[in-house]
Scaffold this motif. Sequence first.
Motif, PDB file in Angstrom:
ATOM      1  N   PHE A 250       0.865  -1.189  -0.025  1.00  0.00           N
ATOM      2  CA  PHE A 250      -0.037   0.213  -0.092  1.00  0.00           C
ATOM      3  C   PHE A 250       0.838   1.263  -0.083  1.00  0.00           C
ATOM      4  O   PHE A 250       0.832   2.097  -0.855  1.00  0.00           O
ATOM      5  N   ALA A 251       1.780   1.359   0.730  1.00  0.00           N
ATOM      6  CA  ALA A 251       2.645   2.264   0.737  1.00  0.00           C
ATOM      7  C   ALA A 251       3.692   2.414  -0.430  1.00  0.00           C
ATOM      8  O   ALA A 251       3.597   3.542  -0.828  1.00  0.00           O
ATOM      9  N   ARG A 252       4.178   1.621  -0.801  1.00  0.00           N
ATOM     10  CA  ARG A 252       4.954   1.468  -2.177  1.00  0.00           C
ATOM     11  C   ARG A 252       4.183   1.920  -3.356  1.00  0.00           C
ATOM     12  O   ARG A 252       4.581   2.967  -4.150  1.00  0.00           O
ATOM     13  N   GLU A 253       2.783   1.565  -3.379  1.00  0.00           N
ATOM     14  CA  GLU A 253       2.030   1.916  -4.641  1.00  0.00           C
ATOM     15  C   GLU A 253       1.525   3.192  -4.675  1.00  0.00           C
ATOM     16  O   GLU A 253       1.183   3.758  -5.630  1.00  0.00           O
ATOM     17  N   THR A 254       1.383   3.588  -3.447  1.00  0.00           N
ATOM     18  CA  THR A 254       0.684   4.918  -3.420  1.00  0.00           C
ATOM     19  C   THR A 254       1.930   6.021  -3.186  1.00  0.00           C
ATOM     20  O   THR A 254       1.671   7.386  -3.390  1.00  0.00           O
ATOM     21  N   ARG A 255       3.206   5.527  -2.720  1.00  0.00           N
ATOM     22  CA  ARG A 255       4.465   6.392  -2.626  1.00  0.00           C
ATOM     23  C   ARG A 255       3.924   7.393  -1.400  1.00  0.00           C
ATOM     24  O   ARG A 255       4.043   8.530  -1.515  1.00  0.00           O
ATOM     25  N   LEU A 256       3.240   6.686  -0.528  1.00  0.00           N
ATOM     26  CA  LEU A 256       2.857   7.293   0.708  1.00  0.00           C
ATOM     27  C   LEU A 256       3.965   8.623   1.321  1.00  0.00           C
ATOM     28  O   LEU A 256       5.053   8.230   1.410  1.00  0.00           O
ATOM     29  N   SER A 257       3.286   9.646   1.479  1.00  0.00           N
ATOM     30  CA  SER A 257       4.357  10.711   2.105  1.00  0.00           C
ATOM     31  C   SER A 257       4.259  10.616   3.445  1.00  0.00           C
ATOM     32  O   SER A 257       3.336  10.134   4.282  1.00  0.00           O
ATOM     33  N   SER A 258       5.349  11.338   4.166  1.00  0.00           N
ATOM     34  CA  SER A 258       5.582  11.397   5.650  1.00  0.00           C
ATOM     35  C   SER A 258       4.355  11.873   5.966  1.00  0.00           C
ATOM     36  O   SER A 258       3.562  11.605   7.193  1.00  0.00           O
TER      37      SER A 258
ATOM     38  N   GLU B 270       1.082  12.177   4.556  1.00  0.00           N
ATOM     39  CA  GLU B 270      -0.013  11.449   4.796  1.00  0.00           C
ATOM     40  C   GLU B 270       0.139  10.594   5.843  1.00  0.00           C
ATOM     41  O   GLU B 270      -1.051  10.026   6.379  1.00  0.00           O
ATOM     42  N   TRP B 271       1.112   9.627   5.866  1.00  0.00           N
ATOM     43  CA  TRP B 271       1.311   8.752   6.998  1.00  0.00           C
ATOM     44  C   TRP B 271       0.968   9.240   8.329  1.00  0.00           C
ATOM     45  O   TRP B 271       0.450   8.782   9.077  1.00  0.00           O
TER      46      TRP B 271
ATOM     47  N   HIS C 151      -6.117  -3.325  -0.637  1.00  0.00           N
ATOM     48  CA  HIS C 151      -5.464  -4.212  -0.007  1.00  0.00           C
ATOM     49  C   HIS C 151      -5.814  -4.785   1.428  1.00  0.00           C
ATOM     50  O   HIS C 151      -5.696  -5.741   1.926  1.00  0.00           O
TER      51      HIS C 151
ATOM     52  N   ILE D 262      10.843   6.329   1.067  1.00  0.00           N
ATOM     53  CA  ILE D 262      10.000   6.645  -0.244  1.00  0.00           C
ATOM     54  C   ILE D 262       9.955   8.238  -0.171  1.00  0.00           C
ATOM     55  O   ILE D 262      10.178   9.039  -1.238  1.00  0.00           O
TER      56      ILE D 262
END
Lengths: 329, 329
Positions: free
Chosen positions: A49-57, A59-60, B45, B97
């Motif tokens: 999920f994090a890799r596919e969305t390239r989740l930003s810090s 957003e995290w 997911h 990322i």
Amino acid sequence: MDPSQVKIPPMKDLTVDNITENVIRINSLCEDERTKYVLERLVTHLHDFARETRLSSQEWMAGLKFLTEVGQICTDVRQEFILLSDVLGLSILVDSIDHPKPPGSTEGTVLGPFHTHDAQELPAGASMSKDPAGEPLLVVCTIRDTEGRPVPGVKIDIWETDSTGHYDVQHADRAGPDGRCIMRSDERGVFWFHAITPVPYPIPHDGPVGRLLKMLRRHPFRPSHMHFMFEREGFDHLITALYLRNDPFETSDAVFGVKDSLVVDIKRAGPEYAAKYGVKEDHALLTYDFVLVSDTETRDLRAKNSQAALDKLGRKVKIVNGLPIPDLD
Amino acid sequence: MDPSQVKIPPMKDLTVDNITENVIRINSLCEDERTKYVLERLVTHLHDFARETRLSSQEWMAGLKFLTEVGQICTDVRQEFILLSDVLGLSILVDSIDHPKPPGSTEGTVLGPFHTHDAQELPAGASMSKDPAGEPLLVVCTIRDTEGRPVPGVKIDIWETDSTGHYDVQHADRAGPDGRCIMRSDERGVFWFHAITPVPYPIPHDGPVGRLLKMLRRHPFRPSHMHFMFEREGFDHLITALYLRNDPFETSDAVFGVKDSLVVDIKRAGPEYAAKYGVKEDHALLTYDFVLVSDTETRDLRAKNSQAALDKLGRKVKIVNGLPIPDLD
């Protein structure tokens, strides 16, 4: 802790590409095979999920803050994580997986957060609603097994809102249970009672889950329905509900609970029902024939479905205690 | 709510196989393309996790109960969801990322839950630790950009535990900041200070995350390290740490923070250092040359990595505001 006791497989220099296998490896010390498998899939999907969305810090952090708020609003009478699971479609999915139904049996649906354990057992023909503003409704149901035999002695939990769309527990001045009761099916598998015609209502939307729905431009409403829960030894626990046809929210339930087979028409009592159940002709009437599935049949169907679903994904698994784990032999 | 305003695409009769597309469709009313994409991947997911594990109702409830407890133990000084993200390897993944590093620059690592905003700015050569039991350590560092030029005027936040492995905030009788300070790099890009040699310590493990680690038979320890955070306009915010080589937990960090390039040896001051920094010969010495990356270079590298990762997955995306969204043109 004595560092010489460290039995963790060595890892270092973790990157976007190798972190997942490392976390799975470090978790693999767990001795319970089922826990290990669930954690492996959890970590894989979380990382993908994090890799596919390239989740930003940013957003995290927003996500962690949201989850913290969901946890902090929970009380003895409010379970916001169940609500979150409901609006994300996870609750109905888990129910479908865990309580598979053979053709012809009654389908399950979401439990929702308003079931209580203090409903009173009432005799056949009693009224479960004290709300004078509700439209009186006669409910007459039967319970059979998958071979068509009546099932007597089933404990049936029934609950619905009042005419304003609120469950008794949502009223601060609740004196005791209202709009809910427990019935037992008789020797013909019948149970019947007086209630009020269900109305649509919003799920609690003054918390983080409500904010999420708003952000997604979704409404918080559930279509008019009445909840039923069936319990008898030897039968799979059935949590279900009946939905009224042509409700404005029939095809947009906020928690994805509606199934075709559970949508019913409110009918009118004819002379026979009127005489038999002591109501006037034209009284609102709801009838339904529930079909329960045996524990054994459910267990076999669940295992068969699990094996088929995982075969389709190309995973070699074995079923242990009814749940899949990787088959490494 | 006026039901005529319902603009939700119709859905009903949800099954294990069609629930995901329905939830995604109902969420697609959201007008923000990035939110819509993140939710689509989240729901996919989450559902795939349940389908692949054939998650049982009991496991689902245990999971929701766990998340509720994680939320409820959070306070102003404890963030258990960050801790959960740390032990699942999500924190280090998101950092990798969001803050990609070109070759030759200093890698980032997990922030951890112990950074505070009340550290005092100290002059070069000051001591940031009041712990008399700690082993005195001279720290001398430089900061350069990726072209080798010294970077002056960088705000550097530094924090470490005391000699017992506790941060100041973990002591109930904390009078003020200790084991932490803020420094500024001088015109040669140098900053230097006195500290104590870091020791290993366990992350807080008296809550739900600690119970999870125990269930997984993992230890809660982090190898000895000192945290650094670098801030200067025009440069990507760098959160990192230096780890001591040969620490017993060097290859089993509970939060997956160790990277080869961040592992250092504690050296001994020779005559030159002793004279220059006013310490005895043989005084413990830590030196490191940090390399900061410009905002522009980071932004370009982040976009390039995102595009490459998603191309590899066969997804057509475009980068908007630095983050990927599906490219539907």
